[in-house]
Design a protein around this motif. Structure first.
Motif, PDB file in Angstrom:
ATOM      1  N   ASP A  42      -3.063   8.011  -4.437  1.00 38.16           N
ATOM      2  CA  ASP A  42      -3.236   6.710  -5.090  1.00 38.16           C
ATOM      3  C   ASP A  42      -1.935   5.907  -5.075  1.00 38.16           C
ATOM      4  OD1 ASP A  42      -5.905   6.810  -5.646  1.00 38.16           O
ATOM      5  OD2 ASP A  42      -5.681   7.513  -7.699  1.00 38.16           O
ATOM      6  N   TRP A  43      -0.798   6.600  -5.002  1.00 38.19           N
ATOM      7  CA  TRP A  43       0.503   5.939  -5.050  1.00 38.19           C
ATOM      8  C   TRP A  43       0.945   5.438  -3.679  1.00 38.19           C
ATOM      9  CZ3 TRP A  43       5.752   8.703  -4.685  1.00 38.19           C
ATOM     10  CH2 TRP A  43       6.799   7.789  -4.874  1.00 38.19           C
ATOM     11  N   GLY A  45      -0.889   5.994  -0.713  1.00 42.19           N
ATOM     12  CA  GLY A  45      -2.006   5.806   0.211  1.00 42.19           C
ATOM     13  C   GLY A  45      -2.459   7.100   0.856  1.00 42.19           C
ATOM     14  N   TRP A 165      -8.631   2.083  -0.732  1.00 43.63           N
ATOM     15  CA  TRP A 165      -7.299   2.129  -1.335  1.00 43.63           C
ATOM     16  C   TRP A 165      -6.638   0.761  -1.262  1.00 43.63           C
ATOM     17  CZ3 TRP A 165      -2.214   1.492   0.480  1.00 43.63           C
ATOM     18  CH2 TRP A 165      -1.222   1.874  -0.421  1.00 43.63           C
ATOM     19  N   LEU A 166      -6.825   0.052  -0.133  1.00 44.95           N
ATOM     20  CA  LEU A 166      -6.259  -1.291   0.007  1.00 44.95           C
ATOM     21  C   LEU A 166      -6.851  -2.247  -1.030  1.00 44.95           C
ATOM     22  CD1 LEU A 166      -6.233  -1.563   3.912  1.00 44.95           C
ATOM     23  CD2 LEU A 166      -4.237  -1.307   2.411  1.00 44.95           C
ATOM     24  N   GLU A 169      -5.273  -1.748  -4.277  1.00 43.82           N
ATOM     25  CA  GLU A 169      -3.930  -2.333  -4.282  1.00 43.82           C
ATOM     26  C   GLU A 169      -3.958  -3.859  -4.263  1.00 43.82           C
ATOM     27  OE1 GLU A 169      -0.646  -0.565  -4.078  1.00 43.82           O
ATOM     28  OE2 GLU A 169      -2.120   0.669  -5.132  1.00 43.82           O
ATOM     29  N   ARG A 171      -4.977  -5.659  -1.728  1.00 47.97           N
ATOM     30  CA  ARG A 171      -4.680  -6.107  -0.357  1.00 47.97           C
ATOM     31  C   ARG A 171      -6.001  -6.345   0.385  1.00 47.97           C
ATOM     32  NH1 ARG A 171      -0.374  -1.370   0.821  1.00 47.97           N
ATOM     33  NH2 ARG A 171      -0.604  -2.035   3.009  1.00 47.97           N
ATOM     34  N   PRO A 208      -2.498  -7.214  -6.941  1.00 53.29           N
ATOM     35  CA  PRO A 208      -2.113  -5.820  -7.070  1.00 53.29           C
ATOM     36  C   PRO A 208      -1.938  -5.362  -8.504  1.00 53.29           C
ATOM     37  CG  PRO A 208      -0.832  -6.901  -5.352  1.00 53.29           C
ATOM     38  CD  PRO A 208      -1.610  -7.953  -6.051  1.00 53.29           C
ATOM     39  N   GLN A 212      -3.917  -2.225  -9.719  1.00 56.09           N
ATOM     40  CA  GLN A 212      -3.197  -1.010 -10.053  1.00 56.09           C
ATOM     41  C   GLN A 212      -3.720  -0.385 -11.337  1.00 56.09           C
ATOM     42  OE1 GLN A 212      -1.135   0.830  -8.589  1.00 56.09           O
ATOM     43  NE2 GLN A 212      -0.165  -0.348  -6.969  1.00 56.09           N
TER      44      GLN A 212
END
Length: 445
Positions: A42-43, A45, A165-166, A169, A171, A208, A212
């Motif tokens: 998670d931190w 990727g 995951w993006l 974040e 993104r 983000p 997060q």
């Protein structure tokens, strides 16, 4: 390691207890990697976490291959074990998050397919290197295992990051570009991106900082009064991972030379030759399962595999008992043991082997997936270590035959658990799967 142990025992003059510790320690320390992996992935990727695992494989392989003593050998085994914990969790999660729903079963089971390819290559290299001097053969067997890690680290850097995951974040544009590459068209990519945003709890206006927050308080949500669907997911994932290792498959893989030796096959090259046959069976059926997993579904293959393992283990127990009570060690009983072992690992490769990783990585909500999967795999690693480190000791107390009858009983219970507790997830998006665990008629209440 299964073949190398035959030579390590002679080279370093270690005891049976040390062999159990050496073999089983990888599974125990992999618990560290599997628990840490949720937070790490998670931190930094999913992609960079796989690179981290590959680095540990390389360092561990070199330490073991160059080890001047049992202590250094154990140090290399520990480093490699932590890498195993990272890899077992991250690879199927990455595959599940990047794959379309209709091919997710195949893609997510590929790690298990190539684990079996690796095991087979290990058996083949053990056989090929067995003719070398004792002190050199086992070092090459273990040291060469670090070489594929270089290819993994380099190859992963050319791959895209997980779109989910993006999204976590914030993104979104990068996530969309990845989804376009793995979707039929841009419209499907847009739809998948919208579903991910809704599932994770973000929208196009959040960045983000908001995304997060999705990773915070995850352990509290998982373990401290989880809501009913999450509780059902946890029971399914943890139960599946428990039965995967309680089946005794790791013990059969690690200690198959010991089992065949007890059955009456004494020549080292013959022992390693039989393990190659076992490796071929494992690899073939793992690949066959991966090909048909999205066609037949998870549940049918899982129950076929566990029921087949129960029958195979019972046959192995019967053959072992006959050999134990016979002075002549009849050839037909030895053949029964060999066939039963090959059948056992084949049914494992059809069901529990690939499906455990696929199912565990696809049933958790996105915000809980990394830590939830790492928790389930931590259970997997604890049980695997306990079985591997106690197999020889318990077998001496109740014989190999008795041990295999115990495993057969466990697999009978596993078949019932899978029938009542695991709903089918074939063809559903990761977002749709969560609804299965909210409905009364799809799993446990």
């Amino acid at each position: 390691m299964s073949g190398a142990v035959l030579f390590i025992r002679e080279s370093l003059m270690i005891t049976p207890i040390q062999i159990e510790i050496l073999v089983g320690s990888l599974n125990v320390v992999s618990l560290i990697g599997s628990l840490a992996c949720g937070w790490t992935s998670d931190w930094i990727g999913r992609r960079y976490t796989i690179v981290l695992a590959a680095s540990m494989f390389l360092i561990g392989g070199l330490l073991m291959g160059l080890a001047p003593s049992f202590t250094f050998l154990m140090a290399g085994r520990v480093v490699a074990g932590i890498g195993v914990g990272y890899a077992l969790m991250t690879a199927p999660v990455y595959a599940a998050e990047i794959s379309p729903a209709m091919t997710r079963g195949f893609m997510s089971s590929l790690p298990e397919v190539f684990i079996n390819v690796g095991i087979l290559l290990g058996y083949v290299s053990n056989y090929a290197l067995s003719g070398l001097p004792v002190d050199i053969s086992w070092r090459l067997m273990l040291g060469l295992a670090g070489m594929p890690a270089i290819a993994i680290g380099a190859g992963v850097m050319t791959m895209p990051e997980s779109p989910r995951w993006l999204v976590m974040e914030g993104r979104f544009e990068e996530a969309k570009r990845v989804l376009i590459k793995t979707s039929e068209d841009e419209a499907e990519a847009e739809l998948r991106l919208s579903q991910m945003k809704t599932n994770i709890g973000v929208d196009g206006s959040t960045g983000p900082a908001s995304a997060q927050r999705c990773g915070q308080n995850v352990w509290k949500e998982l373990l401290w009064r989880p809501v009913r669907p999450v509780r059902r997911i946890l029971i399914a994932a943890i139960g599946l991972n428990f039965f995967m290792q309680a089946s005794g498959n790791d013990a059969v893989v690690y200690f198959s030379p010991e089992v065949f030796q007890d059955a009456g096959i004494s020549n080292k090259q013959q022992l390693l030759g039989v393990t190659i046959i076992m490796g071929l069976a494992k690899t073939f059926f793992a690949f066959a399962s991966a090909l048909y997993l999205d066609h037949f579904g998870r549940r049918p293959l899982l129950m076929l595999g566990s029921a087949g393992m129960a029958v195979s283990l019972a046959g192995l127990g019967l053959g072992s008992k006959i050999i134990e009570r016979s002075r002549s060690k009849p050839a037909w009983a030895i053949a029964l043991c060999v066939v039963a072992v090959c059948a056992d690992v084949s049914f494992f490769s059809i069901g529990l082997g690939p499906i455990t990783w696929v199912y565990s990585s696809e049933i958790f909500p996105t915000r809980l997936r990394a830590q939830g999967t790492s928790l389930a795999i931590a259970v997997n690693r604890v049980v695997s270590g306990a079985v591997a480190m106690s197999f020889l000791s318990i077998s001496r107390a109740i014989t190999f035959g008795g041990m295999f009858f115990v495993f057969a009983g466990i697999m009978g219970l596993a078949t019932m658990f899978f029938y009542f507790f695991l709903p089918e997830t074939k063809g559903k998006s990761l977002e749709e799967i969560q609804v299965l665990f909210e409905n009364e008629d799809t799993a446990i209440s």
